[in-house]
Design an enzyme around this catalytic site. Structure first.
Site: not given
Length: 235
Positions: A58, A86, A100, A192
């Protein structure tokens, strides 16, 4: 495992290579691909050159993006299914439509008193294999169009649950209302959605406020080049 480019100046980009790039915030994955393609075309005076990436990040997110050039783009399908790691920041108490920080706030709620142990307990259902609903603002296609295009056009969008896998999920720290997590997951997992679902699990809502991709398979962010380094190498 494909060998990575370690010397940006002495590589045949036309023949093909694998670049590890640390995607800057605000850039789409396509922005990075487009920039690399333009640099190669200009350097070699080409009209066309194949450049592609192995997995979308993203715009808000930063971190490891795998870029293949030339004939090596044929190897991208071997890279897309790799597991990923992540580091993420989840802000509790604020829910957004995109899950988000770039989305519109749809609800705010009071955050209950929580400990790291409480958060670890709330995250337990998201370990292993389970079904996850992707965000409506995602690149998943429906009738040939990305869902985010339909959502932005104001059309009703419903996502279908997909089976995902989480190998490891940990709370790194908690400074209310922000939780820092580490997640090691399979391909197709949306951090997300994890943030949104954690907020629902606790009952206060939440959204993803920061994300760094640190690993893709055996490839690591510590070996990646910044966009500034890539641009400088072509000069």
């Amino acid at each position: 495992m494909l060998p990575i480019t370690t010397d940006l100046k002495n590589i045949d980009y036309v023949k093909g290579c694998l670049l590890l790039i640390d995607k800057p915030p605000g850039w789409t994955s396509f922005d990075v691909v487009n920039k690399v393609r333009g640099l190669i075309r200009h350097k070699y005076n080409l009209k066309k050159i194949k450049v592609g990436h192995s997995g979308t990040l993203d715009p808000m997110a930063t971190g490891l993006l795998l870029i293949c050039t030339g004939s090596w783009t044929k190897e991208l399908h071997h890279l897309t299914g790799l597991d990923k790691k992540y580091t993420g920041l989840i802000t509790l108490g604020i829910e957004t439509d995109s899950y988000d920080a770039e989305g519109k706030i749809v609800e705010t709620r009071e955050v209950p008193t929580l400990t790291t142990a409480d958060l670890t307990h709330h995250l337990q259902p998201f370990n292993g294999e389970f079904e996850q609903y992707p965000p409506i603002f995602s690149a998943i296609k429906k009738d040939g169009k990305p869902l985010y295009e339909l959502a932005r056009a104001g059309k009703e969008v419903k996502t279908e649950p997909r089976k995902v896998k989480v190998y490891d999920l940990q709370v790194n720290s908690y400074n209310a209302p922000v939780v820092e997590i580490m997640v090691h997951c399979g391909s197709g997992f949306y951090v997300r959605s994890l943030a949104h679902d954690l907020g629902a699990q606790i009952g206060c809502g939440a959204h993803l406020s920061g994300l760094i991709r640190t690993d893709v398979g055996a490839y690591q962010l510590k070996d990646a080049f910044s966009m500034e380094e890539v641009v400088a190498a072509f000069k």
